[in-house]
Write a protein that holds these residues in place. Sequence first.
Motif, PDB file in Angstrom:
ATOM      1  N   ALA A 199       0.835  -1.281  -0.044  1.00 22.30           N
ATOM      2  CA  ALA A 199       0.043   0.055   0.038  1.00 22.30           C
ATOM      3  C   ALA A 199       0.798   1.240  -0.057  1.00 22.30           C
ATOM      4  O   ALA A 199       0.661   2.313  -0.847  1.00 22.30           O
ATOM      5  CB  ALA A 199      -1.112  -0.119   1.342  1.00 22.30           C
ATOM      6  N   ALA A 200       1.801   1.149   0.748  1.00 21.41           N
ATOM      7  CA  ALA A 200       2.818   2.279   0.715  1.00 21.41           C
ATOM      8  C   ALA A 200       3.473   2.587  -0.486  1.00 21.41           C
ATOM      9  O   ALA A 200       3.728   3.739  -1.171  1.00 21.41           O
ATOM     10  CB  ALA A 200       3.918   2.063   2.015  1.00 21.41           C
ATOM     11  N   HIS A 201       3.943   1.418  -1.045  1.00 22.54           N
ATOM     12  CA  HIS A 201       4.662   1.466  -2.275  1.00 22.54           C
ATOM     13  C   HIS A 201       3.873   2.302  -3.442  1.00 22.54           C
ATOM     14  O   HIS A 201       4.143   3.121  -4.313  1.00 22.54           O
ATOM     15  CB  HIS A 201       5.109  -0.021  -2.716  1.00 22.54           C
ATOM     16  N   LEU A 202       2.443   1.824  -3.333  1.00 17.92           N
ATOM     17  CA  LEU A 202       1.520   2.325  -4.580  1.00 17.92           C
ATOM     18  C   LEU A 202       1.162   3.744  -4.170  1.00 17.92           C
ATOM     19  O   LEU A 202       1.079   4.685  -4.983  1.00 17.92           O
ATOM     20  CB  LEU A 202       0.150   1.457  -4.376  1.00 17.92           C
ATOM     21  N   PHE A 203       1.027   4.232  -2.948  1.00 15.49           N
ATOM     22  CA  PHE A 203       0.829   5.360  -2.516  1.00 15.49           C
ATOM     23  C   PHE A 203       2.192   6.397  -3.161  1.00 15.49           C
ATOM     24  O   PHE A 203       1.854   7.741  -3.494  1.00 15.49           O
ATOM     25  CB  PHE A 203       0.737   5.726  -1.176  1.00 15.49           C
ATOM     26  N   ILE A 204       3.456   5.919  -2.981  1.00 17.17           N
ATOM     27  CA  ILE A 204       4.531   6.621  -3.311  1.00 17.17           C
ATOM     28  C   ILE A 204       4.498   6.957  -4.795  1.00 17.17           C
ATOM     29  O   ILE A 204       4.851   7.642  -5.484  1.00 17.17           O
ATOM     30  CB  ILE A 204       5.930   5.842  -2.776  1.00 17.17           C
ATOM     31  N   LEU A 205       4.040   5.563  -5.640  1.00  9.90           N
ATOM     32  CA  LEU A 205       4.107   5.613  -7.037  1.00  9.90           C
ATOM     33  C   LEU A 205       3.176   6.752  -7.568  1.00  9.90           C
ATOM     34  O   LEU A 205       3.405   7.516  -8.248  1.00  9.90           O
ATOM     35  CB  LEU A 205       3.667   4.209  -7.484  1.00  9.90           C
ATOM     36  N   GLN A 206       1.794   6.701  -6.819  1.00 14.09           N
ATOM     37  CA  GLN A 206       0.753   7.802  -7.411  1.00 14.09           C
ATOM     38  C   GLN A 206       1.213   9.111  -6.875  1.00 14.09           C
ATOM     39  O   GLN A 206       1.089   9.912  -7.870  1.00 14.09           O
ATOM     40  CB  GLN A 206      -0.401   7.410  -6.382  1.00 14.09           C
ATOM     41  N   ASN A 207       1.804   9.306  -6.013  1.00 16.48           N
ATOM     42  CA  ASN A 207       2.292  10.985  -5.429  1.00 16.48           C
ATOM     43  C   ASN A 207       3.399  10.990  -6.448  1.00 16.48           C
ATOM     44  O   ASN A 207       3.616  12.376  -6.623  1.00 16.48           O
ATOM     45  CB  ASN A 207       2.792  10.834  -4.246  1.00 16.48           C
ATOM     46  N   MET A 208       4.400  10.195  -7.192  1.00 15.69           N
ATOM     47  CA  MET A 208       5.290  10.607  -8.085  1.00 15.69           C
ATOM     48  C   MET A 208       4.625  10.463  -9.442  1.00 15.69           C
ATOM     49  O   MET A 208       5.399  10.771 -10.179  1.00 15.69           O
ATOM     50  CB  MET A 208       6.373   9.361  -7.951  1.00 15.69           C
TER      51      MET A 208
END
Length: 130
Positions: free
Chosen positions: A22-31
Amino acid sequence: MMKKATFKFLAVLLLVLTVVFAAHLFILQNMELPIFDDRIVLSYLLNFVMAGTILIFIKSKFNKKSLHTGFLFLAGSGLKFLVFFLVFYPVYQQDGTMSSSEFAAFFVPYATCLILEVIYLSKQLNNQDF
């Protein structure tokens, strides 16, 4: 039958990987990067399955050949890299380069599983009589 400690490890591994995913997806989305590219779901699933399988295999050999536990663990890590080079690397290299998001898609779940496996197995070894 799976022992309580093994089941607990698998549950903790699944929970931690879910949070990291979930954190990985959140970071990808924010980038502003595509969140489900780079075989990310397959990577998390394969790393979970391989970590669980390797742990169960090592635990099945633990009492009989406890001195070989480290070698079994290293062989399992080698197997994970083999899977990387067979399943992920060819796809990541199709454009001639490996992007940081492609590298992270495999390495983040791999490192997460590796850290949890080392912690669990070291506790098991420290509690064992030789």
